[in-house]
Write an enzyme that holds these catalytic residues in place. Structure first.
Site, PDB file in Angstrom:
ATOM      1  N   TRP A 147       1.106  -0.915   0.233  1.00 21.59           N
ATOM      2  CA  TRP A 147       0.188   0.067   0.127  1.00 21.59           C
ATOM      3  C   TRP A 147       0.729   1.288  -0.024  1.00 21.59           C
ATOM      4  CZ3 TRP A 147       1.790   2.037   4.309  1.00 21.59           C
ATOM      5  CH2 TRP A 147       2.335   1.284   5.042  1.00 21.59           C
ATOM      6  N   LYS A 171      -2.665  -8.296  -7.814  1.00 23.10           N
ATOM      7  CA  LYS A 171      -3.161  -7.419  -6.479  1.00 23.10           C
ATOM      8  C   LYS A 171      -3.005  -6.776  -5.792  1.00 23.10           C
ATOM      9  CE  LYS A 171      -2.911  -9.339  -2.754  1.00 23.10           C
ATOM     10  NZ  LYS A 171      -3.849  -7.516  -1.799  1.00 23.10           N
ATOM     11  N   PRO A 172      -3.394  -6.158  -5.433  1.00 26.56           N
ATOM     12  CA  PRO A 172      -3.333  -4.961  -5.559  1.00 26.56           C
ATOM     13  C   PRO A 172      -3.410  -4.715  -3.450  1.00 26.56           C
ATOM     14  CG  PRO A 172      -5.256  -4.099  -6.578  1.00 26.56           C
ATOM     15  CD  PRO A 172      -4.135  -5.524  -6.726  1.00 26.56           C
ATOM     16  N   GLU A 174      -4.752  -4.690   0.535  1.00 23.74           N
ATOM     17  CA  GLU A 174      -6.712  -4.583  -0.022  1.00 23.74           C
ATOM     18  C   GLU A 174      -6.604  -2.772   0.702  1.00 23.74           C
ATOM     19  OE1 GLU A 174      -4.254  -6.717   1.681  1.00 23.74           O
ATOM     20  OE2 GLU A 174      -4.914  -6.955   3.607  1.00 23.74           O
ATOM     21  N   GLU A 246      11.000  -8.388  -3.524  1.00 22.62           N
ATOM     22  CA  GLU A 246      11.347  -6.894  -2.737  1.00 22.62           C
ATOM     23  C   GLU A 246      11.004  -6.396  -1.490  1.00 22.62           C
ATOM     24  OE1 GLU A 246      13.463  -5.974  -4.789  1.00 22.62           O
ATOM     25  OE2 GLU A 246      13.648  -5.775  -6.655  1.00 22.62           O
ATOM     26  N   CYS A 280      10.090   1.556   1.518  1.00 27.35           N
ATOM     27  CA  CYS A 280      11.099   0.268   2.133  1.00 27.35           C
ATOM     28  C   CYS A 280      12.214   1.392   2.262  1.00 27.35           C
ATOM     29  CB  CYS A 280      10.777  -0.424   0.816  1.00 27.35           C
ATOM     30  SG  CYS A 280      11.540   0.747  -1.250  1.00 27.35           S
ATOM     31  N   GLU A 379      12.448  -2.375  11.092  1.00 29.14           N
ATOM     32  CA  GLU A 379      12.446  -1.548  10.548  1.00 29.14           C
ATOM     33  C   GLU A 379      11.174  -1.013  11.166  1.00 29.14           C
ATOM     34  OE1 GLU A 379       9.581  -3.148   6.430  1.00 29.14           O
ATOM     35  OE2 GLU A 379      10.592  -1.736   5.754  1.00 29.14           O
ATOM     36  N   LYS A 449      20.419 -10.659   1.505  1.00 31.23           N
ATOM     37  CA  LYS A 449      19.793 -10.857   3.741  1.00 31.23           C
ATOM     38  C   LYS A 449      18.513 -10.588   3.396  1.00 31.23           C
ATOM     39  CE  LYS A 449      22.982  -7.711   5.821  1.00 31.23           C
ATOM     40  NZ  LYS A 449      23.465  -7.052   6.916  1.00 31.23           N
ATOM     41  N   GLY A 452      15.275  -9.703   0.093  1.00 29.88           N
ATOM     42  CA  GLY A 452      14.738 -10.166  -0.514  1.00 29.88           C
ATOM     43  C   GLY A 452      15.324 -10.876  -1.737  1.00 29.88           C
TER      44      GLY A 452
END
Ligand code: NAD
Length: 477
Positions: A147, A171-172, A174, A246, A280, A379, A449, A452
């Site tokens: 998203w 598939k975006p 939800e 990713e 990201c 993260e 790592k 991904g």
């Protein structure tokens, strides 16, 4: 009510219920989409499969023309798409406009590579024999998108997949399906053949998983979190499907004692707080040499205190809401943990006053949390930046590499040797030297790592959407 886009049209789905798409700035419903199950996913995959022969059968240059035309049509509708993206995602309108443009530029980039899809020729294998290396599309690609950048991250998959002759079922997330659905219709109207690009809506465990498990899906192109990526890697491995993953990141920025501190402070501020920190590639850990720490921090605090927080539709707003209440709670928990580990709050650290509605949180700077606090280890997907002082480059690189992630990284120094050493030693798929974190279509992008595997962008991405086949040709006499 928005509906999935399958076989060149919006199709009505009944039966499994609908998902509410909510504006993160107001908490109000923007629209609803159906939860697609096995049956709808199967229909979309079948429609993609049926489209393959015609799409693969046309010259690559024709596919390029169609893709470029479809991209232009999206650009022409940017004024209509950007507010929709802001409504479902939360980002400021200006950033939504940038994002739509990035989507278009990526499609145009791959449209331009149509004539560069190459195989090989190997002469004199044997007496009277030579070899060819064919490059062929994989077939139906399942593209699963998160998203935070619903359209940019779709474009990264759509561009290389379509130009090489694959068909896509996307598939975006939800919570952000609406702009993607609208784009699919626009691209089809502009000439993209029916079935080449389909969109199903729904959540991960139901719709996403059905797509990954569908026997006709030959490749899974996934962007999202590391835990889900790990799960999808296992599912794809079960059927030996191709996968590009990713995933999450915790990008370090190193600022040396000879850095241009004004530019470094700007890059840290934009790099951390763009898209409310939900990128990201955001700067997620800042390591600054002790001797310039005070000066850099002062500049950074000055910049961060000027960032205006509010709904993405309001003029002058630079930080929109976090995407969901859960996302805000996650960041709040990480900040609280940092403070209890000894961090000093230099800016923010709380919800803004006077904003009852929406998932707002102030841009936050944290000085010296402990190195085993959550902001150091996890993260941080929101507007909070931890800062640590380091004594030299060795310590900075060691800290930078202490994360399980390896997506991006950056260093600020005027010393080319230091910069080169950092680029060689930091365990990450990208290093920016004296540059903000801009991703270029020309350069391959992908994590190391737990961030991904596989690459997007660059001509390299074409390899991830094609198979090669060796052919031996023997002359009859
Ligand atoms: P997420 O993993 O929860 O969801 C991503 C997508 O996967 C969504 O469409 C979701 O519905 C789907 N999904 C979830 N469970 C699934 C399942 N079991 N089977 C199939 N599909 C499933 O990620 P998120 O929270 O939406 O996104 C944020 C994460 O994405 C962050 O970790 C961020 O760093 C990462 N990200 C990485 C990159 C990159 O290029 N490396 C870019 C952007 C975001």
């Amino acid at each position: 009510m928005a509906e999935p886009f399958v076989g060149g049209e919006y199709v009505e789905v009944t039966g499994m219920g609908r998902i509410s798409v909510v504006d993160p700035a107001s908490g109000e419903e923007v629209d609803t989409v159906p939860l697609c199950g096995d049956e709808e996913v199967d229909r979309a995959v079948e429609s993609a499969r049926e489209a393959l022969a015609g799409w693969q059968g046309m010259p690559a240059s024709r596919r390029g023309e169609i893709l470029a035309e479809a991209a232009r049509a999206v650009m022409e509708r940017r004024d209509e798409l950007a507010p929709l993206l802001t409504a479902e995602q939360g980002k400021p309108l200006r950033e939504a406009r940038i994002e739509i443009r990035r989507f278009v530029l990526t499609l145009e980039h791959y449209a331009g590579l149509a004539k560069n899809i190459r195989g090989g020729y190997v002469p004199d294998l044997d007496e009277g024999a030579y070899g060819m290396i064919l490059r062929r599309p994989l077939g139906v690609v399942g593209a699963i998108v998160p998203w935070n950048f619903p359209t940019t991250l779709l474009g990264n998959k759509l561009g290389p997949a379509l130009i090489t002759g694959n068909a896509v079922v996307a598939k975006p997330a939800e919570t952000t399906p609406l702009t993607t659905l609208r784009i699919a219709g626009i691209m089809h109207e502009a000439g993209l053949p029916a079935g080449v690009f389909n969109v199903v809506t729904g959540d991960g465990p139901t719709t996403g998983q059905a797509l990954v498990e569908h026997p006709l899906v030959r490749k899974v192109a996934f962007t999202g979190s590391t835990p889900v990526g790990r799960k999808l890697a296992a599912l794809a491995a079960g059927e030996l499907k191709r996968a590009t993953l990713e995933l999450g990141g915790s990008d370090p920025m190193i600022v040396c004692d000879d850095a241009d501190l004004d530019r470094a402070a700007s890059a840290a501020s934009v790099g951390r707080f763009f898209n409310c920190g939900q990128a990201c590639l955001a700067v997620k850990r800042l390591y600054v040499f002790e001797s310039v720490a005070e000066e850099l921090v002062e500049k950074l605090v000055g910049k961060v205190k000027k960032l205006r927080v509010g709904p993405g539709t309001e003029e002058g707003v630079m930080i929109g809401p976090l995407h969901t209440p859960r996302q805000r709670e996650l960041v709040e928990g990480q900040v609280e943990d940092a403070v209890s580990s000894g961090a000093e709050v230099l800016a923010g650290g709380k919800r803004p006053d006077g904003r009852e509605k929406g998932n707002f949180y102030e841009p936050t700077l944290l000085l010296e949390p402990s190195h085993d606090s959550r902001v150091a280890m996890e993260e941080v997907f929101g507007p909070a930046l931890p800062i640590w002082k380091v004594s030299d480059l060795d310590e900075a690189i060691e800290r930078a590499n202490s994360s399980v992630y390896g997506l991006g990284s950056s260093i600020w120094t005027r010393d080319l040797d230091r910069a080169t050493e950092a680029a060689e030693r930091i365990e990450a798929g990208y290093t920016w030297i004296n540059s903000p974190q801009i991703v270029y279509d020309e350069l391959p992008f992908g994590g190391w790592k737990q961030s991904g595997y596989g690459k997007e962008h660059g001509i390299e991405a074409l390899e991830y959407y094609t198979e090669t086949k060796s052919v031996v040709v023997r002359r009859s006499s």
